[in-house]
Design an enzyme around this catalytic site. Structure first.
Site, mmCIF file in Angstrom:
data_model
loop_
_atom_site.group_PDB
_atom_site.id
_atom_site.type_symbol
_atom_site.label_atom_id
_atom_site.label_comp_id
_atom_site.label_asym_id
_atom_site.label_seq_id
_atom_site.Cartn_x
_atom_site.Cartn_y
_atom_site.Cartn_z
ATOM 1 N N CYS A 25 127.429 64.592 87.361
ATOM 2 C CA CYS A 25 126.526 64.976 86.270
ATOM 3 C C CYS A 25 126.525 66.489 86.316
ATOM 4 O O CYS A 25 125.930 67.077 87.215
ATOM 5 C CB CYS A 25 125.115 64.434 86.456
ATOM 6 N N CYS A 27 122.721 67.928 85.670
ATOM 7 C CA CYS A 27 121.644 67.758 86.655
ATOM 8 C C CYS A 27 122.041 66.711 87.692
ATOM 9 O O CYS A 27 122.814 66.999 88.599
ATOM 10 C CB CYS A 27 120.316 67.437 85.971
ATOM 11 N N SER A 28 121.546 65.474 87.566
ATOM 12 C CA SER A 28 121.822 64.499 88.627
ATOM 13 C C SER A 28 121.846 63.073 88.095
ATOM 14 O O SER A 28 121.512 62.143 88.809
ATOM 15 C CB SER A 28 120.744 64.627 89.704
ATOM 16 N N CYS A 29 122.210 62.885 86.814
ATOM 17 C CA CYS A 29 122.202 61.548 86.212
ATOM 18 C C CYS A 29 123.133 60.621 86.986
ATOM 19 O O CYS A 29 124.253 60.999 87.329
ATOM 20 C CB CYS A 29 122.600 61.641 84.748
HETATM 21 FE FE FE Z 1 121.697 64.572 85.090
#
Ligand code: FE
Length: 214
Positions: A113, A116-118
């Site tokens: 991602c 961010c951190s999906c």
């Molecule tokens: Fe994300």
């Protein structure tokens, strides 16, 4: 009265040992405002968090093992992942769509991602810290092969690397290649070979232990 319903401050008198970072304090402040304005209920947040923590990579591993042993399921999983995982009793806990991408002898997928951190938390649980790091997000784009090499995966030059970028609306899960020497293995044994990292694409699944002749 301030009610955070946040793990570390759930009990009065118990304070975190370390100072919260600025982003953590910002998140708590936003949470507090949303609750105060009645947009979300504190319990809802806790329920979501609990649901998310109750999932682990062993859930994703069951889905992969099923796909390895059942070609019709594999096809459904690649066509409509949400419906296919629902057949196995998994509901996606967020509104985001799930896409399963299949590794073959020609193409290897790596998930990142970049923003961010999906992550497919509904099937893998919370993401590892390295997945959320700026270093991974940047280096996976610049040099995916060198990132995989650090995880111990050396891909042949002729294998094409396809980087897939998870977002808030669409999260990716890798269907890794079934390891050699697993013919005839039961679904449960196969699931034990499927690691979290192999479903992100930084590694291959484990190889079966070869039994030495007595
Ligand atoms: Fe994300």
């Amino acid at each position: 009265m301030r009610e955070y319903h946040h793990d570390e401050s759930e009990h009065e008198g118990i304070q975190p040992d370390s100072e919260l970072s600025l982003p953590a304090r910002r998140a708590l402040a936003i949470h507090e405002l949303l609750v105060e304005k009645g947009i979300i209920a504190a319990d809802e947040v806790r329920e979501r968090t609990d649901a998310y923590r109750s999932r682990s990579p062993s859930d994703g591993a069951k889905v992969v093992a099923k796909a390895w042993t059942d070609p019709a399921f594999r096809k459904r999983l690649l066509d409509d992942a949400r419906a296919a995982v629902y057949e196995l009793g998994y509901t996606l806990t967020h509104d985001a769509e799930l896409a399963v991408v299949e590794n073959t002898s020609e193409v290897h997928h790596l998930v990142v991602c970049t923003l961010c951190s999906c992550y497919p938390t509904s099937l893998l649980g919370p993401p590892p810290d390295w997945y959320k790091s700026f270093a991974y997000r940047q280096r996976a784009v610049i040099g995916p092969r060198s990132v995989m090499r650090e995880f111990g995966l050396e891909l042949d030059d002729q294998v094409q690397v396809r980087l897939v970028d998870s977002t808030a609306d669409l999260r990716y899960l890798v269907l890794p290649r079934r390891p050699a020497g697993t013919e005839g293995m039961a679904e449960e044994e196969l699931a034990a070979l499927v690691t979290r990292d192999s479903m992100i694409g930084v590694t291959e699944p484990l190889s079966p232990k070869i039994e030495s002749p007595a």
